[in-house]
Design a protein around this motif. Structure first.
Motif: not given
Lengths: 246, 206, 226
Positions: B42-45, B47, B93-94, B97, B101
Motif C-alpha cells: 500500500r501507499g502512494l510512494t 505505487a 491519496a488512495r 495510488e 497502480d
C-alpha cells in the motif's frame, strides 16, 4: 487424381416449427474422376459446391459412397489426405490463426521443420516468395484484405501440397487483388480445384463442373459447361436455389 | 468501441535487449510478482516506484513508446476516473495510488508482450499446460487455443462494430436483440470456418 | 454488412429444402458424425474472445468498486451455446490468459493483480458459471420451441445465482472488508442487469442453435426412433 464414388452428403437441420431435427440432402449422388490440372466449380449460392470442395480434403465426409485422393480414402486416411491437399477459404480471417504473418506460416511448417529458429527462417523465405517480406512482423489485422488472402495462400502452399482446393478465394477481393490471386493460382505446379463465381477465371480452367441443387448438372470443357451455367442462372429453372447462401 | 483492441500479441517489437532475450517464464513470473506487489504493497510512494520501475524497463528494452502506449488512452481515462472517484469519497491519496497502480499493471503487461514473441509465449503456456494431457487436453491444443483467442479478439471487436452500424442503419439501435443476435450468429459462423481451416491445415490430426 | 463469414457449409444444411416426400427422406443415409477437434478448439477460443470483447466494452461504474460489465453475458452465453464442458473451457481460457497478464479483464486490466480487487469472487466464479449454465441448458433445450427462450434464460439466471452471486459476495467480504449484509446489498445492485443479460443470452442462444443445429449434439431434439 481425385475420385468420387457415388458420394452423398446429408446433414441434420432444425425444424423451424420446433419439431424434431431432420435429415436433408446437401449433395449427391455424385461420381467423378478429376485428373485435370485446373478444375473450376461453379454454381449458385447454396448449390452444394462448397460441400463438393470440402469433400476433397475430408473436411466433409460422405454419408454414403467414398472420396479417394491419390489412392487415399478421405474417411480412413484423413490426416494423410490433408497433408496432400491444401485448402484456401473465402475469408482469410477464419484461416489465419496466428497474430503475425511469419508466425502463421511457421505454424504450417511445425510438422516438417521441428527446429523453431529454422522454421522462422523458412517462413520468412516463403513470405518473401509471395511478396510479403516487409509485412512479416506486422499484426495480421493491420494487413489489407488482399494481403491477408495472399498470406492464407502462402501459409497453405508453404507445405507444398500436391493438390490445392480454393473455395471462392477471390470473392472478398477487389479487382486488382483478384487478378493477382488468379495469376498466382494459374502459375502453380499443383493440381488446383477452385470454386468460383468469377466466370472469367472459370473459363481459363481445363474442366468446369456446374453444381445445382446438390447435383453436378454439367461437366466438361469451359465453353459448353459455362454456357449451360449461364442458361441455368438466367432461366426459370434456377429460381429454387437462387436465394440460398453458400 | 470504435477503436479496435490492437491485441497485446501481434504488438511484438523485435529487438535484442535483455528483456527480449529473457526467458518467457521469467518474464511471466516477474509480471505476476509485480501484479501481486502492486496489490499488496500500500501507499502512494510504493505505487510511484512501481510505475517508475516499469517505465525504466520499457526504456531498457528500447521499445518505442507508441508500441506500449497504443490503446492506453482508455486506461488513462479509467485511471483518472478511478482517482477522481476516490478523491470524491474523501481519499485522494488512495485515488492517486489506484490510478498509478492501474497504469503500472497495464504498461507492464504491454511491455512483456512487446518483448515476447507470440509463439514463445505460446510455447511457455503449452509447457505449463503439459499436465493437462492426462485429462485429454494435448498441450499443442492448449497453446493453439490461446493463440487463436488473442487473434480473435480484434476480429470480434470489428464484427460487433459492423453489426452495430448495420443495426443503426436499419433503425434498430434500441433493441439489444437486433444488435447482439446477428453478431452472435456471425461469431459462431466465424468459429466454425476457423475450425474448418484448422482441420484443413492438419491441426488436430496429430 | 459484409459477407465475410458466408463460407459456412452448415448454412447449406440450414437452408436446404427438406425433402418433401417422406419415403425418400427415409432413404437418405444418416449424416456422418465425426469428432471435430479443430471446430471445438475454434469455438472455445472464439467464445473466450467474446467474453473478452464483452469485458472491453466500457463498464458502468456503480461506486462499490465492482463495475457492471457485459462479461457475465458472455460467460452465460458460452455455457448455453457450447454446453458445460466447452463452455467451461472457453471461460477458463479467458481467465488463464487474463491472469497471465494480457489485458482482457474489465477496464483493460490483466495479471495476477486482479486477485486483489474486490471483484475477485465474481471473476473466479465465471468458468463454473458457464459449466452450470451448460448443464442446466441441457434440460432447457428439451422445452418446446416457444418456451425455449424462457427456459434458457432461466438456466442462465439459475447458474448466475448458484455461482456468480455467492462467490461475488464472498469476494466482497474478503477483499473489500464488508460484512455479509453490506456485501449482499452491493450484490443486489447487479440483479436487474443480470435478469436483462440472461433474457438476452436466452434469445441469442435460441437464434444461434437454430442457425447451427449441430452445435449441441448433447441436446439435439431427435425424432423418436421407430
Amino acid at each position: 487424381m481425385i475420385t468420387f464414388e457415388d458420394v452423398e452428403v446429408t446433414a441434420w437441420t432444425s425444424d423451424p416449427a420446433g419439431g424434431a431435427d431432420r435429415v436433408v440432402r446437401l449433395l449427391g449422388p455424385v461420381s467423378l474422376a478429376l485428373a485435370e490440372r485446373r478444375v473450376a466449380v461453379v454454381g449458385a449460392n447454396g448449390s452444394g459446391k462448397s460441400t463438393l470442395a470440402r469433400l476433397v480434403n475430408g473436411l466433409v465426409l460422405p454419408s454414403a459412397g467414398r472420396v479417394v485422393v491419390d489412392g487415399l480414402d478421405t474417411a480412413d486416411d484423413g490426416a494423410a489426405v490433408r497433408r496432400r491437399v491444401g485448402f484456401v477459404f473465402t475469408d482469410p480471417d477464419a484461416q489465419i490463426v496466428m497474430p503475425t504473418p511469419v508466425e502463421d506460416v511457421a505454424l504450417s511448417l511445425r510438422r516438417t521443420v521441428p527446429d523453431a529458429s529454422e522454421r522462422t527462417a523458412r517462413a520468412l523465405d516463403v513470405l518473401a516468395r509471395f511478396g510479403l517480406a516487409d509485412r512479416a512482423h506486422v499484426p495480421v489485422h493491420a494487413l489489407s484484405g488482399g494481403q491477408r488472402q495472399l498470406l492464407a495462400l502462402a501459409a497453405v502452399l508453404a507445405t507444398e501440397p500436391a493438390v490445392l482446393v480454393c473455395d471462392e478465394p477471390t470473392t472478398l477481393l477487389d479487382l486488382r487483388w483478384r487478378t493477382r490471386v488468379d495469376d498466382l493460382l494459374a502459375s502453380l505446379d499443383q493440381q488446383v480445384v477452385v470454386v468460383t463465381h468469377d466466370l472469367e477465371a472459370a473459363a481459363r480452367a481445363d474442366r468446369v463442373l456446374v453444381v445445382d441443387g446438390g447435383a453436378v448438372v454439367a461437366d466438361g470443357p469451359p465453353g459448353p459447361a459455362l454456357a449451360h451455367y449461364r442458361a441455368l442462372m438466367t432461366g426459370a429453372s434456377a429460381a429454387p436455389s437462387g436465394e440460398r447462401r453458400p | 468501441m470504435r477503436a479496435p483492441w490492437a491485441g497485446p500479441l501481434g504488438l511484438h517489437h523485435p529487438g535484442r535487449s535483455v528483456l527480449h532475450r529473457a526467458p518467457v517464464a521469467a518474464k511471466l513470473v516477474a509480471l505476476a510478482a509485480l501484479s501481486l506487489a502492486v496489490v499488496l504493497v500500500r501507499g502512494l510512494t510504493a505505487a510511484v516506484a512501481g510505475l517508475a520501475l516499469v517505465v525504466g524497463a520499457t526504456a531498457l528494452a528500447r521499445v518505442p513508446w507508441h508500441r506500449t502506449t497504443r490503446g492506453l488512452l482508455p486506461v488513462v481515462l479509467t485511471a483518472v476516473a478511478l482517482g477522481a472517484y476516490q478523491t470524491w469519497v474523501g481519499d485522494p491519496a488512495r485515488g492517486a495510488e489506484a490510478a498509478v497502480d492501474l497504469l503500472t499493471l497495464v504498461l507492464a503487461g504491454s511491455l512483456v508482450t512487446a518483448t515476447t514473441r507470440a509463439d514463445d509465449l505460446l510455447a511457455a503456456v503449452t509447457r505449463a499446460a503439459r499436465p493437462l494431457r492426462h485429462v485429454g487436453l494435448p498441450p499443442e491444443t492448449v497453446g493453439l487455443a490461446v493463440s487463436l483467442f488473442l487473434r480473435t479478439v480484434p476480429v470480434l471487436v470489428r464484427t460487433v462494430a459492423e453489426t452495430r452500424d448495420a443495426a443503426r442503419a436499419r433503425g434498430f439501435e434500441r433493441d439489444p436483440r437486433a444488435l447482439v443476435v446477428p453478431a452472435a450468429v456471425r461469431m459462431v459462423g466465424h468459429a466454425r470456418s476457423t475450425g474448418d481451416a484448422l482441420a484443413a491445415r492438419g491441426l488436430g490430426d496429430d | 454488412m459484409s459477407s465475410a463469414f458466408d463460407d459456412t457449409t452448415t448454412d447449406e444444411a440450414a437452408r436446404a429444402q427438406p425433402t418433401a416426400d417422406a419415403p425418400r427422406e427415409a432413404a437418405l443415409p444418416a449424416p456422418r458424425e465425426r469428432r471435430r477437434p479443430g471446430t471445438d478448439v475454434a469455438l472455445v477460443a472464439t467464445f473466450a474472445a467474446f467474453v473478452a470483447a464483452c469485458a472491453l466494452v466500457p463498464p458502468i461504474p456503480t461506486g462499490s468498486g465492482v463495475p457492471i460489465t457485459l462479461q457475465t453475458f458472455g460467460v452465460v452465453l458460452a455455457g448455453l451455446v457450447l454446453g458445460p464442458l466447452r463452455g467451461f473451457l472457453a471461460v477458463a481460457l479467458y481467465l488463464v490468459v487474463g491472469l497471465a497478464g494480457v489485458p482482457v479483464f474489465a477496464e483493460m486490466t490483466g495479471g495476477l493483480g486482479v486477485l486483489g480487487k474486490p471483484s475477485v469472487g465474481y471473476l473466479l466464479s465465471f468458468p463454473l458459471a458457464a459449466a452450470v449454465a451448460g448443464l442446466l441448458s441441457r434440460v432447457a433445450l428439451r422445452a418446446p420451441l416457444r418456451w425455449r427462450w424462457a427456459a434458457l434464460a432461466a438456466a442462465g439466471l439459475g447458474a448466475s445465482f448458484l455461482t456468480v452471486h455467492p462467490a461475488g459476495i464472498a469476494g466482497l467480504v474478503w477483499r473489500a472488508g464488508l460484512d455479509l449484509p453490506a456485501a449482499f446489498l452491493v450484490d443486489v445492485v447487479y440483479w436487474p442487469g443480470d435478469v436483462v443479460k440472461n433474457l438476452l443470452a436466452g434469445a441469442v442462444t435460441v437464434a444461434v442453435l437454430r442457425a447451427y443445429p449441430d452445435l449441441r449434439p448433447d441436446a439435439r431434439a431427435r425424432a423418436p426412433r421407430p
